[in-house]
Motif scaffolding. Structure first.
Motif, PDB file in Angstrom:
ATOM      1  N   VAL A  57       0.831  -1.207   0.000  1.00  0.00           N
ATOM      2  CA  VAL A  57       0.000   0.000   0.000  1.00  0.00           C
ATOM      3  C   VAL A  57       0.863   1.255   0.000  1.00  0.00           C
ATOM      4  O   VAL A  57       0.515   2.275  -0.606  1.00  0.00           O
ATOM      5  N   LEU A  74      -1.406   6.636   8.055  1.00  0.00           N
ATOM      6  CA  LEU A  74      -2.002   6.213   6.791  1.00  0.00           C
ATOM      7  C   LEU A  74      -3.140   7.153   6.406  1.00  0.00           C
ATOM      8  O   LEU A  74      -3.926   7.571   7.261  1.00  0.00           O
ATOM      9  N   GLU A  78      -5.330   5.093   1.715  1.00  0.00           N
ATOM     10  CA  GLU A  78      -4.421   3.974   1.998  1.00  0.00           C
ATOM     11  C   GLU A  78      -5.088   2.942   2.908  1.00  0.00           C
ATOM     12  O   GLU A  78      -4.931   1.732   2.705  1.00  0.00           O
TER      13      GLU A  78
END
Length: 325
Positions: A57, A74, A78
């Motif tokens: 990712v 994140l 994501e």
């Protein structure tokens, strides 16, 4: 039906266990969270599964590359992407297929279902062959790989061998031929030809087609032949992990009743495709060395083969054989 059940389970876990969009989540948090989820659902190698998916990712290919980013937050996008990938893992899809790539020795190869995923044990086979090439006089120059899958073996040999080496890598799966061709092209290797052909029971090759062209390689003989053939005895297939049974091509592992079907065909292939003094290298089941030696003895008058050496893998199991002509 089994595949549908696995995906339903994954969907349910997304509802109850997925990361909430409004929650701040660091890279470290994400790995620990999904590792815990995977453990609860008995997913093999939960820590690695979580680590590789988070790395993917973040645009990395190795877990070690994200260790310095463990406090990074994140984004919502994501987290959503990670959740979708983890759902696939909960459905027992192999990580290699989810992230569409995998490291094999010094290579990073494209992966796609149902083409067989190269295992760590097979990396040892490369070391055995490279040592054989280094000691050989004259040096082997040409080889044939039967059942090339992703092309991992052929690419490793050609890129790591210090002497000039060319190879022809064949597979009976058009998907494997396509994938191996892409991997060879990615590394700009012009000394490997990937082609479609099938090894028959009597040890012959069906017509070999290169990218849909007319047959080629009609009379070639090679200094060595290498293969990681289907070698699992059929009765053991039921014990395979869901990752294999649901997603990988079982033809790549089903070796028949005793696991020796393709192995016998490979030994017969040496009659027409292996040069005098050449070698056959195979990955095998630990139960096979005695069976192989018995077959060689019974068929010596025709094929003139000799079992030179049996090698153990990192788990101390008899895993590779070197046969000479």
């Amino acid at each position: 039906m089994r595949l549908l059940v696995h995906f339903l389970i994954a969907s349910n876990f997304r509802r109850f266990l997925c990361v909430q969009a409004e929650t701040k989540f660091t890279v470290k948090d994400a790995i620990l969270h999904w590792e815990k989820v995977f453990k609860k659902q008995n997913i093999p190698e939960p820590e690695n599964s979580a680590g590789y998916l988070v790395a993917h990712v973040l645009g990395e290919t190795r877990i070690v590359d994200i260790l310095v980013r463990e406090n990074e937050i994140l984004s919502k996008k994501e987290k959503e992407k990670l959740e979708k990938l983890c759902e696939c893992r909960l459905a027992r899809m192999p990580v290699q297929y989810i992230i569409k790539q995998w490291d094999f020795r010094y290579l990073n190869l494209l992966m796609a279902p149902p083409v067989f995923i190269p295992r760590p044990e097979t990396e040892e086979l490369i070391n055995i062959i490279l040592k054989y090439i280094k000691k050989s006089k004259p040096k082997p120059t040409g080889f044939l790989e039967v059942g090339c899958g992703t092309g991992a073996i052929s690419l490793s040999l050609v890129t790591e061998c210090k002497s000039k080496l060319y190879g022809i890598a064949i597979d009976k799966s058009y998907l494997a031929v396509k994938l191996a061709s892409m991997n060879v092209a990615a590394y700009k290797i012009d000394t490997i030809k990937v082609a479609f052909a099938e090894l028959t029971e009597d040890g012959n090759l069906t017509e070999v087609h290169l990218n849909g062209s007319k047959p080629f390689m009609p009379d070639d003989k090679f200094d060595f032949i290498v293969s990681n053939p289907p070698y699992i005895p059929r009765k053991k297939l039921r014990d395979l992990q869901p990752e294999i049974k649901l997603f990988e091509d079982l033809r790549a592992v089903d070796g028949g009743d005793d696991g020796m079907d393709v192995i016998k065909s490979l030994m017969k292939l040496t009659e027409s495709r292996l040069s005098e003094g050449g070698s056959l290298f195979m990955e095998i089941d630990p139960s096979h060395p005695k069976l192989i030696e018995k077959w060689i003895d019974e068929n010596y008058d025709r094929y003139k083969l000799k079992l030179k050496k049996v090698y153990k893998d990192i788990f101390d199991k008899k895993r590779f054989v070197h046969i000479i002509k």
